[in-house]
Design a protein around this motif. Structure first.
Motif, PDB file in Angstrom:
ATOM      1  N   SER A  68       0.953  -1.139   0.019  1.00  0.00           N
ATOM      2  CA  SER A  68       0.012   0.162  -0.026  1.00  0.00           C
ATOM      3  C   SER A  68       0.978   1.306   0.046  1.00  0.00           C
ATOM      4  O   SER A  68       0.701   2.312  -0.788  1.00  0.00           O
ATOM      5  N   ARG A  95      -7.620 -12.039  -4.505  1.00  0.00           N
ATOM      6  CA  ARG A  95      -6.835 -11.517  -3.278  1.00  0.00           C
ATOM      7  C   ARG A  95      -6.324 -10.005  -3.668  1.00  0.00           C
ATOM      8  O   ARG A  95      -6.688  -9.177  -3.114  1.00  0.00           O
ATOM      9  N   ASN A  96      -5.313 -10.107  -4.697  1.00  0.00           N
ATOM     10  CA  ASN A  96      -4.842  -8.824  -4.945  1.00  0.00           C
ATOM     11  C   ASN A  96      -5.900  -7.663  -5.581  1.00  0.00           C
ATOM     12  O   ASN A  96      -5.735  -6.553  -5.580  1.00  0.00           O
TER      13      ASN A  96
HETATM   14  C1  LIG Z   1       0.056  -7.774  -3.665  1.00  0.00           C
HETATM   15  C2  LIG Z   1       1.142  -7.211  -2.947  1.00  0.00           C
HETATM   16  C3  LIG Z   1       2.196  -6.449  -3.863  1.00  0.00           C
HETATM   17  C4  LIG Z   1       0.753  -6.451  -1.720  1.00  0.00           C
HETATM   18  O1  LIG Z   1       1.503  -6.072  -0.859  1.00  0.00           O
HETATM   19  P1  LIG Z   1       1.555  -6.195   0.578  1.00  0.00           P
HETATM   20  O2  LIG Z   1       2.438  -5.484   1.310  1.00  0.00           O
HETATM   21  O3  LIG Z   1       1.249  -7.540   0.751  1.00  0.00           O
HETATM   22  O4  LIG Z   1      -0.155  -5.349   0.842  1.00  0.00           O
HETATM   23  P2  LIG Z   1      -0.611  -4.588   2.163  1.00  0.00           P
HETATM   24  O5  LIG Z   1      -0.030  -5.198   3.230  1.00  0.00           O
HETATM   25  O6  LIG Z   1      -0.576  -3.158   1.773  1.00  0.00           O
HETATM   26  O7  LIG Z   1      -2.022  -4.996   1.937  1.00  0.00           O
HETATM   27  C5  LIG Z   1      -2.636  -6.315   2.007  1.00  0.00           C
HETATM   28  C6  LIG Z   1      -3.332  -6.842   0.984  1.00  0.00           C
HETATM   29  O8  LIG Z   1      -2.481  -7.221  -0.239  1.00  0.00           O
HETATM   30  C7  LIG Z   1      -3.137  -8.561  -0.730  1.00  0.00           C
HETATM   31  N1  LIG Z   1      -2.333  -9.635  -0.522  1.00  0.00           N
HETATM   32  C8  LIG Z   1      -1.416  -9.841   0.425  1.00  0.00           C
HETATM   33  N2  LIG Z   1      -0.585 -10.945   0.299  1.00  0.00           N
HETATM   34  C9  LIG Z   1      -0.883 -11.329  -1.044  1.00  0.00           C
HETATM   35  C10 LIG Z   1      -0.701 -12.485  -1.855  1.00  0.00           C
HETATM   36  N3  LIG Z   1       0.198 -13.444  -1.435  1.00  0.00           N
HETATM   37  N4  LIG Z   1      -1.338 -12.532  -2.920  1.00  0.00           N
HETATM   38  C11 LIG Z   1      -2.193 -11.731  -3.382  1.00  0.00           C
HETATM   39  N5  LIG Z   1      -2.542 -10.669  -2.881  1.00  0.00           N
HETATM   40  C12 LIG Z   1      -1.776 -10.390  -1.510  1.00  0.00           C
HETATM   41  C13 LIG Z   1      -4.400  -8.629  -0.178  1.00  0.00           C
HETATM   42  O9  LIG Z   1      -5.392  -7.850  -0.862  1.00  0.00           O
HETATM   43  C14 LIG Z   1      -4.172  -8.097   1.549  1.00  0.00           C
HETATM   44  O10 LIG Z   1      -5.358  -7.956   2.090  1.00  0.00           O
HETATM   45  P3  LIG Z   1      -6.114  -8.956   2.843  1.00  0.00           P
HETATM   46  O11 LIG Z   1      -4.953  -9.253   3.735  1.00  0.00           O
HETATM   47  O12 LIG Z   1      -7.239  -8.283   3.282  1.00  0.00           O
HETATM   48  O13 LIG Z   1      -6.399 -10.144   1.920  1.00  0.00           O
HETATM   49  C15 LIG Z   1       1.972  -8.568  -2.244  1.00  0.00           C
HETATM   50  O14 LIG Z   1       1.120  -9.131  -1.444  1.00  0.00           O
HETATM   51  C16 LIG Z   1       2.730  -9.538  -3.537  1.00  0.00           C
HETATM   52  O15 LIG Z   1       3.627  -9.262  -3.697  1.00  0.00           O
HETATM   53  N6  LIG Z   1       1.645 -10.560  -3.344  1.00  0.00           N
HETATM   54  C17 LIG Z   1       1.979 -11.513  -4.489  1.00  0.00           C
HETATM   55  C18 LIG Z   1       2.421 -10.988  -6.048  1.00  0.00           C
HETATM   56  C19 LIG Z   1       0.911 -10.448  -6.465  1.00  0.00           C
HETATM   57  O16 LIG Z   1      -0.011 -10.793  -5.917  1.00  0.00           O
HETATM   58  N7  LIG Z   1       1.360  -9.132  -7.000  1.00  0.00           N
HETATM   59  C20 LIG Z   1       0.349  -8.332  -7.613  1.00  0.00           C
HETATM   60  C21 LIG Z   1      -0.127  -8.955  -8.958  1.00  0.00           C
HETATM   61  S1  LIG Z   1      -1.400  -7.950 -10.002  1.00  0.00           S
END
Ligand SMILES: CC(C)(COP(=O)(O)OP(=O)(O)OC[C@H]1O[C@@H](n2cnc3c(N)ncnc32)[C@H](O)[C@@H]1OP(=O)(O)O)[C@@H](O)C(=O)NCCC(=O)NCCS
Length: 205
Positions: free
Chosen positions: A146, A171-172
């Motif tokens: 975020s 999820r994302n």
């Molecule tokens: C998506 C991502 C960049 C978010 O970064 P983050 O630091 O985890 O995000 P934040 O802590 O600000 O927000 C948490 C939200 O991110 C998303 N998130 C967290 N982990 C995730 C995962 N492994 N896969 C997909 N989304 C994820 C969810 O929406 C989560 O909210 P929730 O816990 O209510 O489900 C990161 O989790 C990630 O690298 N995920 C795997 C790769 C990916 O899905 N990238 C986006 C591609 S479109």
């Protein structure tokens, strides 16, 4: 190193020397449970071998547009394309040739299926394009993603410019909805998982 925002963690722009580290962060984030990367390269070892050089190529391409951000400890990164060239690539032939050298022949048809499907339905209206968002698995869910989104989303609001991305999972998709994106339609590479087209209007000034 320029401090850009202190929303939850300091966010900065990386140098080109950091490309390998950024590729490592992206490859780790997309290695295990992302539906699109696991469909693209079903074999885990081949995926591990491919994602790093693939992301090095992508980061290198987008660094030219100066819209890549990392947190202070480089546990995460976001990679954006500008309204003038949202898909980032300047020389498609050179990019395609490098891609073909990186990706195993058995996985090539699926990467072209994904890129073609996405490009065909890329919005024509000007926008900033979020190409990649990634946080190392052990650091996910702590607000780093975020914080990394904040600088360009703030810029979108200041400039009155929309943003666009494709979510690769439900999820994302929720993360993007929390940051003002709206689901505008589904994309499906032939035989592959759905992707969710996400559009964000700038906040009213
Ligand atoms: C998506 C991502 C960049 C978010 O970064 P983050 O630091 O985890 O995000 P934040 O802590 O600000 O927000 C948490 C939200 O991110 C998303 N998130 C967290 N982990 C995730 C995962 N492994 N896969 C997909 N989304 C994820 C969810 O929406 C989560 O909210 P929730 O816990 O209510 O489900 C990161 O989790 C990630 O690298 N995920 C795997 C790769 C990916 O899905 N990238 C986006 C591609 S479109």
């Amino acid at each position: 190193m320029t401090a850009i925002s202190r929303v939850a963690a300091p966010v900065r722009k990386p140098t080109s020397a950091e490309t390998p580290r950024l590729a490592e962060v992206l490859a780790s984030a997309f290695q295990d449970d992302d539906p699109v990367s696991t469909w693209w390269i079903p074999d885990a070892d081949r995926r591990r071998a491919t994602l790093r050089p693939f992301f090095e190529l992508s980061v290198e391409t987008f660094l030219a547009h100066d819209m890549v951000f990392v947190d202070a400890d480089t546990t995460g990164t976001v990679v954006w394309g500008p309204p003038s060239n949202p898909l980032g690539v300047e020389d498609e032939d050179a990019f395609g040739a490098r891609l073909e050298r990186i990706v195993d022949g058995i996985d090539l048809p699926r990467v072209f299926e994904i890129t073609t499907t996405l490009a065909e339905q890329h919005p024509a209206d000007p926008h900033y394009y979020l190409q990649w968002a990634a946080v190392l698995p052990q650091w996910q869910g702590r607000g780093i993603g975020s914080a990394l989104l904040a600088p360009v989303l703030g810029r979108c609001d200041r400039e009155g410019m929309p943003a666009y991305t494709e979510a690769t999972s439900l999820r994302n998709r929720r993360l993007y909805e929390r940051h003002g994106f709206t689901f505008v339609g589904e994309l499906a590479p032939a035989g592959g998982p759905p992707l969710y087209r996400m559009w964000r209007e700038p906040a009213a000034r």
